[in-house]
Every structure is written in C-alpha cells, then in structure tokens.
Scaffold this motif. Structure first.
Motif, PDB file in Angstrom:
ATOM      1  N   GLY A 114       0.810  -1.223   0.000  1.00 38.02           N
ATOM      2  CA  GLY A 114       0.000   0.000   0.000  1.00 38.02           C
ATOM      3  C   GLY A 114       0.837   1.264   0.000  1.00 38.02           C
ATOM      4  O   GLY A 114       0.579   2.191  -0.770  1.00 38.02           O
ATOM      5  N   PHE A 115       1.857   1.324   0.854  1.00 32.82           N
ATOM      6  CA  PHE A 115       2.724   2.503   0.884  1.00 32.82           C
ATOM      7  C   PHE A 115       3.485   2.672  -0.427  1.00 32.82           C
ATOM      8  O   PHE A 115       3.683   3.790  -0.902  1.00 32.82           O
ATOM      9  CB  PHE A 115       3.714   2.424   2.039  1.00 32.82           C
ATOM     10  CG  PHE A 115       3.164   2.856   3.363  1.00 32.82           C
ATOM     11  CD1 PHE A 115       1.927   3.445   3.473  1.00 32.82           C
ATOM     12  CD2 PHE A 115       3.891   2.662   4.518  1.00 32.82           C
ATOM     13  CE1 PHE A 115       1.411   3.839   4.695  1.00 32.82           C
ATOM     14  CE2 PHE A 115       3.391   3.046   5.747  1.00 32.82           C
ATOM     15  CZ  PHE A 115       2.151   3.635   5.828  1.00 32.82           C
ATOM     16  N   THR A 116       3.906   1.556  -1.012  1.00 33.09           N
ATOM     17  CA  THR A 116       4.627   1.635  -2.285  1.00 33.09           C
ATOM     18  C   THR A 116       3.709   2.147  -3.381  1.00 33.09           C
ATOM     19  O   THR A 116       4.110   3.007  -4.182  1.00 33.09           O
ATOM     20  CB  THR A 116       5.196   0.258  -2.656  1.00 33.09           C
ATOM     21  OG1 THR A 116       5.996  -0.212  -1.573  1.00 33.09           O
ATOM     22  CG2 THR A 116       6.042   0.334  -3.895  1.00 33.09           C
ATOM     23  N   ILE A 117       2.479   1.671  -3.422  1.00 31.43           N
ATOM     24  CA  ILE A 117       1.523   2.146  -4.424  1.00 31.43           C
ATOM     25  C   ILE A 117       1.233   3.628  -4.223  1.00 31.43           C
ATOM     26  O   ILE A 117       1.185   4.395  -5.192  1.00 31.43           O
ATOM     27  CB  ILE A 117       0.235   1.306  -4.368  1.00 31.43           C
ATOM     28  CG1 ILE A 117       0.504  -0.092  -4.903  1.00 31.43           C
ATOM     29  CG2 ILE A 117      -0.893   1.963  -5.150  1.00 31.43           C
ATOM     30  CD1 ILE A 117      -0.625  -1.065  -4.670  1.00 31.43           C
ATOM     31  N   ILE A 118       1.054   4.049  -2.984  1.00 30.90           N
ATOM     32  CA  ILE A 118       0.797   5.469  -2.711  1.00 30.90           C
ATOM     33  C   ILE A 118       1.965   6.325  -3.164  1.00 30.90           C
ATOM     34  O   ILE A 118       1.785   7.370  -3.798  1.00 30.90           O
ATOM     35  CB  ILE A 118       0.503   5.682  -1.210  1.00 30.90           C
ATOM     36  CG1 ILE A 118      -0.861   5.101  -0.852  1.00 30.90           C
ATOM     37  CG2 ILE A 118       0.562   7.164  -0.845  1.00 30.90           C
ATOM     38  CD1 ILE A 118      -1.126   5.056   0.637  1.00 30.90           C
ATOM     39  N   PHE A 119       3.193   5.895  -2.864  1.00 34.29           N
ATOM     40  CA  PHE A 119       4.365   6.667  -3.280  1.00 34.29           C
ATOM     41  C   PHE A 119       4.439   6.783  -4.794  1.00 34.29           C
ATOM     42  O   PHE A 119       4.659   7.871  -5.334  1.00 34.29           O
ATOM     43  CB  PHE A 119       5.648   6.039  -2.743  1.00 34.29           C
ATOM     44  CG  PHE A 119       6.878   6.691  -3.288  1.00 34.29           C
ATOM     45  CD1 PHE A 119       7.299   7.913  -2.780  1.00 34.29           C
ATOM     46  CD2 PHE A 119       7.591   6.118  -4.323  1.00 34.29           C
ATOM     47  CE1 PHE A 119       8.420   8.531  -3.289  1.00 34.29           C
ATOM     48  CE2 PHE A 119       8.709   6.728  -4.838  1.00 34.29           C
ATOM     49  CZ  PHE A 119       9.131   7.938  -4.327  1.00 34.29           C
TER      50      PHE A 119
END
Length: 129
Positions: A114-119
C-alpha cells in the motif's frame, strides 16, 4: 554532469538486505515486542521507495503490486474467520502465536504494498514524471 551518483547507488544496494532483514524482524517479533505489521511494512516499503529514488529508470509493475495488495486484503479478512471457525476446541498458546505471527506478516506485506503504491501514485501522477 549527471544526477546519478555511483556512491549512493552502491551504498543503497549494500543496505537493501539489512533493511529487508530489519523489516521482517519487526514484523515477525511484533507479537512480543513493540512493532508489528504496520511498522515493519513501512520499513519494507522504504526499500522500494529508495530503489526508485536511486534508480528512477527501473520500472516497477504497479498492476502486479495492486493485485498483490488486493489478494493480501482478502487473506487478512479470511484468515481470522478461518482461525475462528476451524478450531472449535480451546486455543493453545502455540495456535495463538501462529495466528499472531501470520496476521503480522499479512498486515506487513499489505502495508508495504500500500505505501509503495501510494508513493508511486504521487511520483507518477502528481509529480508529472
């Protein structure tokens, strides 16, 4: 003059295994110490974020990452139900430990994706790259 620094790329390449090890350590010991799935997932996401910052030319498959995130979400929903309904007898300490470690692991991988997709969403769409 180029923006690519050989020293930074080599040092981050050396640090990747240690960051991954530290992230999985936080995830797997979250049931007994401060930390857990969310904190360990954030540490694991930093590997993908620094990889992009060091080498922005290397692409990442966001579609595969989104599919993995959705699959992990379904697993996070189904695993407690399976654990609850599968064992009708009283829960032992070992069963509780396995449940907590597995949930921390699933949550950690979900937070990482999730954090990677958001970034990457911010980097590609908001940043205009």
């Amino acid at each position: 003059m180029t923006d690519h620094s050989e020293i930074i790329s080599r040092m981050t390449g050396l640090l990747y295994p240690f960051i991954l090890l530290f992230g999985f350590y936080i995830i797997l010991n979250g049931h007994a110490s401060p930390g857990g799935g969310f904190q360990g997932g954030a540490v694991l996401a930093s590997v993908f974020i620094t990889r992009y910052l060091v080498e922005p030319d290397r692409c990442i498959r966001l579609k595969t990452l989104k599919t993995a995130e959705k699959t992990l979400f379904v697993c996070i929903i189904l695993y407690p139900a399976l654990f609850l309904f599968a064992s009708t007898t009283n829960h032992t300490e070992l069963m509780n430990l396995i449940y907590l470690v597995a949930m921390n692991f699933l949550i950690g991988l979900k937070v990482c994706s999730g954090f990677t997709i958001i970034f990457f969403r911010f980097a590609f769409y908001e940043g205009g790259i």
